[in-house]
Design a protein around this motif. Structure first.
Motif, short mmCIF file in Angstrom:
data_model
loop_
_atom_site.label_atom_id
_atom_site.label_comp_id
_atom_site.label_asym_id
_atom_site.label_seq_id
_atom_site.Cartn_x
_atom_site.Cartn_y
_atom_site.Cartn_z
N ILE A 1 31.99 36.80 36.27
CA ILE A 1 33.06 36.77 37.14
C ILE A 1 33.21 37.91 38.25
CG2 ILE A 1 35.77 37.11 37.41
CD1 ILE A 1 35.97 35.81 34.59
N ASP A 2 33.31 37.86 39.38
CA ASP A 2 33.30 38.94 40.51
C ASP A 2 34.78 39.15 40.69
OD1 ASP A 2 32.85 40.50 42.64
OD2 ASP A 2 32.64 38.88 44.13
N TRP A 3 35.14 40.34 39.88
CA TRP A 3 36.48 40.77 39.97
C TRP A 3 36.81 41.34 41.10
CZ3 TRP A 3 39.78 39.35 36.12
CH2 TRP A 3 39.12 38.88 34.91
N THR A 4 37.13 40.71 42.40
CA THR A 4 37.49 41.05 43.65
C THR A 4 39.01 40.96 43.75
OG1 THR A 4 37.32 38.93 44.63
CG2 THR A 4 35.40 40.21 44.61
N PRO A 5 39.73 41.91 44.57
CA PRO A 5 41.16 41.66 44.95
C PRO A 5 41.37 40.12 45.13
CG PRO A 5 40.34 43.75 45.89
CD PRO A 5 39.11 42.88 45.37
N GLY A 6 40.80 39.68 45.69
CA GLY A 6 41.10 38.03 46.17
C GLY A 6 41.22 37.31 44.81
N PHE A 7 40.19 37.44 43.92
CA PHE A 7 40.10 36.89 42.58
C PHE A 7 41.37 37.07 41.83
CE2 PHE A 7 38.92 36.40 38.09
CZ PHE A 7 38.71 35.22 38.06
N ILE A 8 41.59 38.23 41.63
CA ILE A 8 42.52 39.01 40.85
C ILE A 8 44.04 38.14 41.29
CG2 ILE A 8 43.92 41.10 39.99
CD1 ILE A 8 41.14 42.46 39.93
N PHE A 9 44.11 38.31 42.63
CA PHE A 9 45.63 37.85 43.21
C PHE A 9 45.46 36.30 42.95
CE2 PHE A 9 47.29 35.53 46.78
CZ PHE A 9 48.79 35.91 46.50
N GLY A 10 44.39 35.62 43.04
CA GLY A 10 44.38 34.15 43.06
C GLY A 10 44.77 33.82 41.50
N LEU A 11 44.07 34.32 40.55
CA LEU A 11 44.12 34.15 39.08
C LEU A 11 45.57 34.36 38.68
CD1 LEU A 11 42.82 33.43 36.49
CD2 LEU A 11 42.32 35.74 35.98
N ALA A 12 46.01 35.50 39.07
CA ALA A 12 47.51 35.88 38.72
C ALA A 12 48.58 34.74 39.24
CB ALA A 12 48.10 37.14 39.30
N TRP A 13 48.16 34.31 40.49
CA TRP A 13 49.12 33.35 41.25
C TRP A 13 49.03 31.90 40.34
CZ3 TRP A 13 52.37 33.46 45.26
CH2 TRP A 13 52.86 32.18 45.47
N LEU A 14 47.64 31.67 40.15
CA LEU A 14 47.39 30.32 39.22
C LEU A 14 48.19 30.23 37.97
CD1 LEU A 14 43.69 29.51 39.84
CD2 LEU A 14 45.59 28.34 40.90
N VAL A 15 48.17 31.61 37.17
CA VAL A 15 48.73 31.79 35.76
C VAL A 15 50.20 31.63 35.90
CG1 VAL A 15 49.16 33.08 33.95
CG2 VAL A 15 46.64 32.88 34.86
N VAL A 16 50.92 32.62 36.91
CA VAL A 16 52.20 33.00 36.84
C VAL A 16 52.84 31.74 37.43
CG1 VAL A 16 54.16 34.41 37.44
CG2 VAL A 16 51.92 35.42 36.71
N VAL A 17 52.50 31.33 38.75
CA VAL A 17 53.28 30.55 39.50
C VAL A 17 52.84 28.91 39.12
CG1 VAL A 17 53.75 29.67 41.94
CG2 VAL A 17 53.33 32.21 41.54
#
Length: 310
Positions: free
Chosen positions: A219-235
């Motif tokens: 996994i490439d832990w970029t800010p974009g990936f972290i934001f996208g993952l957080a959005w997919l989980v929470v929202v």
């Protein structure tokens, strides 16, 4: 403390619009995360984090666990269909080059499958008005994404092939079957504890698929990936899926499924706002047609429950 009746009624009335808006962002979220990790790995991580988020909520609210192992098993099957098959198919299809808009269009055929199956499986009689609304909604979706379906002949599948199409069709069958299964077998299930079994089963499935396919788990832990993952989980996994379960409980399966006709147009609008993807006159007209179709299909009093033996 319960909400006053007018406030509760207004909240229930707003649920479909809230669901469509949140669900539509799922295709956008996939666009953020898939360049940085493989699809099954992303989904396995997403499901694991979602389970961990629900556990303290269950402890704090003292939510009831399924009354029987059979009900827990029904929740797990629902999760395998709604989360494992549907999201797995969509993410794999997009990772294999399927445009997000075209993926949303294929999955947007779900209301037709639900309408056909709701009668024999759930005893719901779909009226002529609803059939007309479902057909009109399909026409609107095709209009919105018509340019993606009718490019130059030689470039019909440029950038992706039949495996990507098959993955999205698999997702279509998964979400359709999951909606019907949830409606028929999980009516008495608490949404919070049910989510643990649903996402837990999907998480195990993703881990098994990663192992069987040998997918790269880097996994490439970029800010974009972290934001996208957080959005997919929470929202998505917490917010939108909870709304979907509530809508299935409150209404007929065919009516709930018809809301998915609005997802491709709303997805297109969000993509235009975030990624400057232009919308032509045909797409704008198609949005209006899709909205009209959903309004017709979800109009009150158009679906009746068949009487035993009817």
């Amino acid at each position: 403390m319960s909400l006053p009746v007018p406030s509760r009624s207004a909240l229930i009335a707003a649920l479909p619009a809230m669901f469509v808006l949140l669900w539509s962002t799922g295709f956008i979220g996939a666009r953020f995360v898939l360049p940085h990790a493989q699809p099954l790995t992303v989904l396995g991580l997403r499901f694991a984090i979602t389970v961990l988020l629900f556990l303290p909520v269950i402890w704090w609210s003292r939510a009831p666990w399924p009354a029987t192992p059979i009900l827990a098993g029904h929740a797990a099957v629902t999760g395998l269909l709604l989360h494992g098959a549907y999201l797995g198919g969509v993410f794999v299809g997009i990772a294999w080059g399927m445009p997000a808009g075209l993926a949303s269009l294929i999955v947007g055929l779900q209301p037709l499958l639900i309408a056909v199956a709701a009668g024999p499986l759930l005893g719901e009689r779909v009226s002529a008005r609803q059939w007309a609304g479902l057909g009109l909604g399909l026409v609107g979706v095709v209009m919105v994404l018509g340019e993606k379906l009718a490019p130059a002949g030689a470039t019909l599948f440029e950038g992706f092939g039949w495996p990507a199409v098959a993955a999205c069709l698999f997702a279509l069958v998964g979400i359709s079957a999951g909606t019907l299964y949830q409606k028929r077998f999980c009516g008495g299930l608490d949404a919070r504890t049910g989510a643990v079994f649903q996402f837990g089963a999907a998480m195990v499935l993703m881990a098994l698929m990663v192992w069987l396919t040998g997918e790269d788990t880097t996994i490439d832990w970029t800010p974009g990936f972290i934001f996208g993952l957080a959005w997919l989980v929470v929202v998505l996994s917490v917010g939108a899926v909870t709304l979907l379960m509530a809508l299935i409980r409150l209404g007929e399966a065919a009516r709930v499924a018809s809301l998915f006709y609005l997802v491709p147009p709303v997805t297109a609008l969000i993509a235009w706002a975030l990624f400057d993807e232009k919308l032509g006159g045909l797409a704008l007209a198609g949005m209006a047609v899709a909205v009209a179709g959903v309004a017709m299909a979800t109009g009150g009093g158009t679906v009746t429950r068949k009487q035993p033996g009817a």
